[in-house]
Enzyme design. Structure first.
Site, mmCIF file in Angstrom:
data_model
loop_
_atom_site.group_PDB
_atom_site.id
_atom_site.type_symbol
_atom_site.label_atom_id
_atom_site.label_comp_id
_atom_site.label_asym_id
_atom_site.label_seq_id
_atom_site.Cartn_x
_atom_site.Cartn_y
_atom_site.Cartn_z
ATOM 1 C CG ASP A 8 -1.743 1.194 1.401
ATOM 2 O OD1 ASP A 8 -2.378 1.602 0.423
ATOM 3 O OD2 ASP A 8 -1.771 1.756 2.512
ATOM 4 C CG ASP A 10 -1.679 7.704 0.444
ATOM 5 O OD1 ASP A 10 -1.161 8.831 0.454
ATOM 6 O OD2 ASP A 10 -2.121 7.159 -0.586
ATOM 7 C CG ASP A 168 -2.057 2.122 6.624
ATOM 8 O OD1 ASP A 168 -2.502 3.128 7.207
ATOM 9 O OD2 ASP A 168 -2.283 1.878 5.420
#
Length: 219
Positions: A8, A10, A168
């Protein structure tokens, strides 16, 4: 044995929230609203830019049904300041270099639109690590639909059993469960609420620790 690692963006590789907040607050100012705090914006990240803008509008009490102008304002401001405040998390550059030198194949699967994702990675000089970069508007669907992640893995020549996805958020976790791919959870990202039934395959508090966990899985 992990041969393919997909990330991922961001909240995982880069802390982009300050620039996203700045663009959101400029947009809101043009629409006659006051600014919103960084922690609030962080809670809005993860489901694509359109959802981020919708959540900002709802937060200030504006009807998000007419999204066009707000979205155009946000995208214009953000495009001009993609990396003014955005930086890779500590240990990320070393992690990517180490994995590449070890012969692993790396890709990126994000819900950020593809162009700003590519521009951001180029500006921070991390695009060179990824053989495939897929954004939230590359396909007709985005995470947590498993299709984007499966698409990246296939484009990299990988297989699900030999792939690790690093993220995250709950969105990232759900994506991996639906794709049948192992998940490494970065604890320093943007997830602010508990995830129901959360059982990641790995947890790392610092990105610098992830290379060892991947390359020496028994330690």
């Amino acid at each position: 044995m992990i041969r393919t690692v997909v990330f991922d963006l961001d909240g995982t590789l880069v802390n982009s929230a300050p620039d996203l907040q700045a663009a959101a607050n400029r947009m809101l100012g043009d629409l006659g609203h006051g600014p919103i705090e960084l922690e609030t914006v962080i809670g809005f990240i993860g489901n694509g830019v359109e959802m981020l803008v919708r959540r900002c509008l709802r937060h200030v009490g504006q009807d998000p049904q007419d999204l066009g102008r707000a979205l155009a304002l946000f995208q214009g401001y953000y495009a001009r300041d993609l990396t003014t405040l955005t930086r890779p998390y500590p240990g990320v550059l070393t992690l990517l270099e180490t994995l590449r030198e070890a012969g692993l194949v790396l890709g990126l699967c994000t819900n950020k639109p593809e162009k700003p994702a590519r521009d951001l990675c180029q500006s921070l000089d991390i695009d060179k690590f990824f053989q495939v970069i897929l954004g939230g508007d590359t396909l007709a669907v985005r995470k947590p639909d498993p299709a984007p992640l499966r698409h990246v893995v296939a484009a990299l020549g990988g297989t699900a059993p030999e792939t690790l996805y690093v993220g995250d958020s709950e969105t990232d976790y759900l994506t991996t469960r639906r794709a049948g791919i192992r998940f490494a959870y970065f604890e320093g990202g943007y997830q602010r609420t508990p995830i129901a039934g959360f059982k990641p395959d790995l947890k790392v508090a610092e990105m610098g620790d992830l290379a060892r966990r991947i390359l020496q899985p028994t330690t």
